[in-house]
Enzyme design. Sequence first.
Site, PDB file in Angstrom:
ATOM      1  N   SER A 161       0.843  -1.232  -0.130  1.00 21.23           N
ATOM      2  CA  SER A 161       0.027   0.042  -0.046  1.00 21.23           C
ATOM      3  C   SER A 161       0.875   1.155   0.124  1.00 21.23           C
ATOM      4  O   SER A 161       1.915   1.353   0.453  1.00 21.23           O
ATOM      5  CB  SER A 161      -0.779   0.092   1.318  1.00 21.23           C
ATOM      6  OG  SER A 161      -1.489   1.336   1.325  1.00 21.23           O
ATOM      7  N   TYR A 175      -1.665  -1.005  10.670  1.00 17.29           N
ATOM      8  CA  TYR A 175      -1.818  -1.266   9.050  1.00 17.29           C
ATOM      9  C   TYR A 175      -0.733  -0.842   8.140  1.00 17.29           C
ATOM     10  O   TYR A 175      -0.186  -1.676   7.298  1.00 17.29           O
ATOM     11  CB  TYR A 175      -3.120  -0.982   8.663  1.00 17.29           C
ATOM     12  CG  TYR A 175      -3.642  -1.030   7.368  1.00 17.29           C
ATOM     13  CD1 TYR A 175      -3.937  -2.383   6.700  1.00 17.29           C
ATOM     14  CD2 TYR A 175      -3.340   0.146   6.330  1.00 17.29           C
ATOM     15  CE1 TYR A 175      -4.192  -2.367   5.338  1.00 17.29           C
ATOM     16  CE2 TYR A 175      -3.588  -0.102   4.901  1.00 17.29           C
ATOM     17  CZ  TYR A 175      -3.870  -1.351   4.556  1.00 17.29           C
ATOM     18  OH  TYR A 175      -4.224  -1.619   3.044  1.00 17.29           O
TER      19      TYR A 175
HETATM   20  N1  LIG Z   1      -8.888  -0.669  -1.169  1.00 15.98           N
HETATM   21  C1  LIG Z   1      -7.566   0.057  -0.973  1.00 15.98           C
HETATM   22  O1  LIG Z   1      -8.128   1.253  -1.025  1.00 15.98           O
HETATM   23  C2  LIG Z   1      -6.303  -0.403  -0.810  1.00 15.98           C
HETATM   24  C3  LIG Z   1      -5.363   0.302  -0.753  1.00 15.98           C
HETATM   25  C4  LIG Z   1      -4.212  -0.156  -0.602  1.00 15.98           C
HETATM   26  C5  LIG Z   1      -3.840  -1.539  -0.117  1.00 15.98           C
HETATM   27  N2  LIG Z   1      -4.930  -2.295  -0.057  1.00 15.98           N
HETATM   28  C6  LIG Z   1      -4.559  -3.785  -0.056  1.00 15.98           C
HETATM   29  O2  LIG Z   1      -5.295  -4.553  -0.836  1.00 15.98           O
HETATM   30  C7  LIG Z   1      -5.832  -5.633  -0.357  1.00 15.98           C
HETATM   31  C8  LIG Z   1      -7.293  -6.007  -0.621  1.00 15.98           C
HETATM   32  O3  LIG Z   1      -8.039  -4.755  -0.010  1.00 15.98           O
HETATM   33  P1  LIG Z   1      -9.415  -4.539  -0.375  1.00 15.98           P
HETATM   34  O4  LIG Z   1      -9.552  -2.998  -0.177  1.00 15.98           O
HETATM   35  O5  LIG Z   1      -9.867  -5.089  -1.587  1.00 15.98           O
HETATM   36  O6  LIG Z   1     -10.088  -5.244   1.207  1.00 15.98           O
HETATM   37  P2  LIG Z   1     -11.742  -5.769   1.328  1.00 15.98           P
HETATM   38  O7  LIG Z   1     -12.688  -5.482   0.388  1.00 15.98           O
HETATM   39  O8  LIG Z   1     -11.844  -5.916   2.704  1.00 15.98           O
HETATM   40  O9  LIG Z   1     -11.283  -7.594   0.849  1.00 15.98           O
HETATM   41  C9  LIG Z   1     -10.335  -8.255   1.547  1.00 15.98           C
HETATM   42  C10 LIG Z   1     -10.437  -9.642   1.149  1.00 15.98           C
HETATM   43  O10 LIG Z   1      -9.728 -10.427   1.855  1.00 15.98           O
HETATM   44  C11 LIG Z   1     -10.525 -11.736   2.549  1.00 15.98           C
HETATM   45  N3  LIG Z   1     -10.041 -11.895   3.879  1.00 15.98           N
HETATM   46  C12 LIG Z   1     -10.316 -11.207   4.892  1.00 15.98           C
HETATM   47  N4  LIG Z   1      -9.807 -11.850   5.829  1.00 15.98           N
HETATM   48  C13 LIG Z   1      -9.269 -13.087   5.487  1.00 15.98           C
HETATM   49  C14 LIG Z   1      -8.743 -14.046   6.318  1.00 15.98           C
HETATM   50  N5  LIG Z   1      -8.422 -14.084   7.699  1.00 15.98           N
HETATM   51  N6  LIG Z   1      -8.709 -15.302   5.635  1.00 15.98           N
HETATM   52  C15 LIG Z   1      -8.684 -15.436   3.961  1.00 15.98           C
HETATM   53  N7  LIG Z   1      -9.236 -14.322   3.424  1.00 15.98           N
HETATM   54  C16 LIG Z   1      -9.498 -13.109   4.236  1.00 15.98           C
HETATM   55  C17 LIG Z   1     -12.106 -11.167   2.288  1.00 15.98           C
HETATM   56  O11 LIG Z   1     -12.946 -12.171   2.235  1.00 15.98           O
HETATM   57  P3  LIG Z   1     -13.470 -12.743   3.583  1.00 15.98           P
HETATM   58  O12 LIG Z   1     -14.042 -11.714   4.575  1.00 15.98           O
HETATM   59  O13 LIG Z   1     -14.459 -13.447   3.061  1.00 15.98           O
HETATM   60  O14 LIG Z   1     -12.633 -13.817   4.092  1.00 15.98           O
HETATM   61  C18 LIG Z   1     -11.971 -10.472   1.093  1.00 15.98           C
HETATM   62  O15 LIG Z   1     -11.825 -11.201  -0.110  1.00 15.98           O
HETATM   63  C19 LIG Z   1      -5.331  -5.594   1.120  1.00 15.98           C
HETATM   64  O16 LIG Z   1      -4.185  -6.230   1.207  1.00 15.98           O
HETATM   65  C20 LIG Z   1      -5.135  -3.960   1.438  1.00 15.98           C
HETATM   66  O17 LIG Z   1      -4.663  -4.002   2.380  1.00 15.98           O
HETATM   67  C21 LIG Z   1      -6.211  -1.699  -0.371  1.00 15.98           C
END
Ligand SMILES: NC(=O)c1ccc[n+]([C@@H]2O[C@H](COP(=O)([O-])OP(=O)(O)OC[C@H]3O[C@@H](n4cnc5c(N)ncnc54)[C@H](OP(=O)(O)O)[C@@H]3O)[C@@H](O)[C@H]2O)c1
Length: 279
Positions: A161, A175
Site C-alpha cells: 500500500s 496497518y
Molecule cells: N482498498 C484500498 O484502497 C487499498 C489500498 C491499498 C492497499 N490495499 C490492500 O489491498 C488488499 C485488498 O484490500 P480490499 O480493499 O480489496 O479489502 P476488502 O474489500 O476488505 O477484501 C478483503 C478480502 O480478503 C479476504 N479476507 C479477509 N480476511 C481473511 C482471512 N483471515 N483469511 C482469508 N481471506 C480473508 C476477504 O474475504 P472474507 O472476509 O470472506 O474472508 C476479502 O476477499 C489488502 O491487502 C489491502 O490492504 C487496499
Amino acid sequence: MSAISSLFSVASKSVLITGGSRGIGLMFAKTYAANGANVTIAARSEDVLREAAKELGEVSAANGHECKHTYLVGDSSSREGCEELAAAAGEANGGSLDVLVNNAGAAWGEPFARKSGRMNWGFDKVLDLNVKAPFYLTHACMDLLASPDRAEPGRVINVGSVVGLTPQSAPTHAYDASKAAIHHLTKKMSVDLAERNITCNAIAPGFVPSKMSAQLGTYASFDDIAKQTPLGRLGNEDDMGGAALYLSSKAGAWVTGVILNVDGGAVGGLQIKLADEDE
Ligand SMILES: NC(=O)c1ccc[n+]([C@@H]2O[C@H](COP(=O)([O-])OP(=O)(O)OC[C@H]3O[C@@H](n4cnc5c(N)ncnc54)[C@H](OP(=O)(O)O)[C@@H]3O)[C@@H](O)[C@H]2O)c1
C-alpha cells in the site's frame, strides 16, 4: 520482438488469489479471467466466493475464453491455514501454479493516545494476515511455483500500500507498519525465490473503493480523497488489473524485488487544499 498480445499474455496460466472474493482481489481475478487465465480465489465466506467464481466464468466466456475457475474456503491468517490452502490449490491446479497473489488483508486503527483493550487484538490480526500470511503462503507454494523455463518464471505478487511508503494521517499504525513490512519482505523474498526461478514483486495501491477502504473512509470521504490525489481520481479495476498483468506476463519476467506504486501520485503526498487557497 513480441507483439502486445503475447508480451502481456496470461492465457492458460494458473493463478491463486487470496482475498479474491471482493474488492481489489476480485479486480485482479476478473482481469486474469478476462485474459484467459485459470483463477482460484480464496477467502472465508463461501457465499461470496461462489458468486465471485460465477462472475469469473461469465467474464472469461464474454471474452471468448474457456477457463477453469475454482474457489477455496478457509482462513489464511495462520500458518496451518496457509499450508492447507497451498495443498488444496496445488490439487485444484494439477500440482503447479504460475502466479500467487497475496492480496487478502485486514485493517484496524484507533487514535494513538486511546488506551484501548483492543490494541493487542487489532495489532495481531493485522500482522497475522498482512505480513505473516504472505510469508507462510509463499513458502508453502514455492515448489508449486518453481519454473524450469527461464523465460517464464513463477510469479509472486504481494499487495502492499502507499501507506507503507509514506506515513499518512489516519490512525492505522498497525496497518501502515504491516504494509511497510510486506514491501521489505518482498525484496528479501525476491532473492530467495530467484533460486527457484520465481519473481517476487509488490503492488502498492493508493485509494481504491472497497469494503475495507469504505471503513478507512470514515477519516475522509471518497470524493475528498479523489480530489486530493494528484491524478484527481480513485483507483479502479484496470489500474489494479493492468499492474498484475504486467508482473505476471512475459513483459515482467525479468522484474523482481520491485514495489510498483499504482496510486495516482498519492505517494508524493495527498494535495490537501488549504482553507485560504482560493482567497
Ligand atoms: N482498498 C484500498 O484502497 C487499498 C489500498 C491499498 C492497499 N490495499 C490492500 O489491498 C488488499 C485488498 O484490500 P480490499 O480493499 O480489496 O479489502 P476488502 O474489500 O476488505 O477484501 C478483503 C478480502 O480478503 C479476504 N479476507 C479477509 N480476511 C481473511 C482471512 N483471515 N483469511 C482469508 N481471506 C480473508 C476477504 O474475504 P472474507 O472476509 O470472506 O474472508 C476479502 O476477499 C489488502 O491487502 C489491502 O490492504 C487496499
